[in-house]
Design a protein around this motif. Structure first.
Motif, mmCIF file in Angstrom:
data_model
loop_
_atom_site.group_PDB
_atom_site.id
_atom_site.type_symbol
_atom_site.label_atom_id
_atom_site.label_comp_id
_atom_site.label_asym_id
_atom_site.label_seq_id
_atom_site.Cartn_x
_atom_site.Cartn_y
_atom_site.Cartn_z
ATOM 1 N N SER A 30 -10.608 60.372 16.799
ATOM 2 C CA SER A 30 -10.337 60.311 17.987
ATOM 3 C C SER A 30 -11.702 60.545 19.090
ATOM 4 O O SER A 30 -12.029 59.927 20.034
ATOM 5 N N GLN A 67 -5.642 71.708 21.571
ATOM 6 C CA GLN A 67 -4.783 70.564 22.512
ATOM 7 C C GLN A 67 -4.327 69.855 21.206
ATOM 8 O O GLN A 67 -3.330 68.594 21.004
ATOM 9 N N LEU A 68 -5.614 68.949 20.792
ATOM 10 C CA LEU A 68 -6.112 67.953 20.053
ATOM 11 C C LEU A 68 -5.175 67.928 19.036
ATOM 12 O O LEU A 68 -4.492 67.069 17.971
ATOM 13 N N GLU A 71 -1.314 68.091 19.306
ATOM 14 C CA GLU A 71 -1.559 66.134 19.074
ATOM 15 C C GLU A 71 -1.296 65.162 17.355
ATOM 16 O O GLU A 71 -0.631 64.983 17.692
ATOM 17 N N HIS A 72 -2.468 66.146 16.648
ATOM 18 C CA HIS A 72 -2.469 65.100 15.912
ATOM 19 C C HIS A 72 -1.594 65.809 14.676
ATOM 20 O O HIS A 72 -1.924 65.142 13.505
#
Length: 350
Positions: A30, A67-68, A71-72
């Protein structure tokens, strides 16, 4: 004698490396960075994880990194398995009356879901997760749980776990089932290093008669609010049944001082009108998570606040305020049922 066991989670009890690698590579892609192979990740990853991400994703805030990652990360427990001999070692530790706690950098929702899916959640008093630096957190954990360092071991698969154990003065045990190789782990100079958990029962042994020769005195209270409702809490330690808050007396405390402290720590409530009710001999309670002998010093008390706000710590999973009739129908643990019956007999509740 080691009576308390602190466990890292990832790489020590659970094999979540494939999912973690997917999450990290998703974060890298990302940001336009190249993905890592499994070997590259194991060679470069380290704790505290903030140091690793400062290297591979420089300039990204901690909040954004967390957060990332969420999410992943794939489904929180899909594909996660127990490492070899982990289940057998947990069974051994429970059978020998040892206290068990998880101290992990992994997010609490992930560890909670994985532990439940793998059938281990009830083995642990608490899950202390999302910890960035275990070297500082371990001191707080030992103090909160009243665990003596000389009676405690920390089992982990990374140098940071060994460093944390040494910082707290506990026995540091490295297991070669996780993120770092045996050669890498040896540079941290653990007190013990094992290929996997299968050898630890031989090394730790059982608890001697001396360790369990005396009962443990505890205090607890049936707490009433201004409506006459009583506070019940549910904890996995008592087979998920409803009971009263309380805990062990520390050296130098009076019983009432211990009661006030424990209630504040477990519920954030302030007590008034504290009244002694009874003492219970609680020998090998069938509902408790391990072999034990308690002396339960039971009180009844009222909340000092007109509108009490209960804040549970990690030892309990739920609470409720119930009138007498509903409390009598609740799935109470046996000591709480005995206490409530005594309060009824003496007209202390109505």
């Amino acid at each position: 004698m080691i009576r308390n066991l602190l466990f890292d989670w990832s790489g020590t009890l659970a094999d979540d490396l494939p999912n973690v690698l997917k999450a990290v590579n998703g974060m890298l892609r990302s940001a336009g960075a190249a993905a890592l192979t499994r070997e590259e990740f194991r060679a470069r990853f380290r704790l505290p994880y903030t140091e690793f991400f400062a290297e591979v994703l420089p300039g990204v805030s901690l909040e954004r990194l967390q957060q990332l990652y969420l999410e992943h990360f794939p489904h929180v427990h899909e594909g996660v398995t127990l490492l070899p001999h982990a289940a057998e070692f947990i069974q051994y530790a429970a059978a020998t009356g040892r206290r068990m706690v998880v101290l992990s950098s992994a997010p609490l929702p992930h560890v909670e879901a994985q532990a439940k899916a793998l059938g281990l959640r009830d083995a642990f008093e608490i899950l202390r997760c999302g910890v960035i630096d275990k070297r500082s957190e371990i001191h707080t954990l030992l103090a909160e749980l009243d665990m003596a360092a000389e009676e405690t071991a920390f089992i982990g698969d990374m140098r940071h776990d060994i460093d944390a154990g040494k910082a707290a003065g506990v026995l540091s045990i490295a297991t070669c089932t996780g993120y770092e190789t045996a050669e890498t782990l040896l540079t941290a100079e653990p007190d013990l290093m094992v290929r996997d958990l299968s050898r630890l029962p031989v090394l730790l042994g059982g608890l001697s008669g001396k360790d369990s020769a005396y009962p443990v005195p505890t205090v607890g209270a049936l707490i009433l609010n201004s409506k006459g409702e009583m506070l019940l809490i549910r904890t996995h330690k008592w087979s998920h049944r409803w009971g009263i808050p309380g805990g062990k007396i520390k050296r130098g405390e009076t019983c009432q001082e211990a009661l006030v402290r424990e209630i504040m720590e477990e519920t954030a409530l302030t007590l008034q009108d504290i009244e002694w009710v009874m003492v219970q001999d609680c020998i090998e309670p069938v509902e408790f998570q391990r072999s034990a002998h308690f002396l339960l010093l039971n009180y009844i008390a009222r909340c000092a606040d007109a509108q009490p706000q209960v804040v549970l710590n990690e030892e309990a999973q739920a609470f409720q305020w119930l009138p007498l009739e509903a409390a009598l129908r609740a799935d109470l643990n046996i000591p709480t049922r005995i206490l409530l019956d005594e309060c009824l007999r003496r007209n202390l509740v109505s």
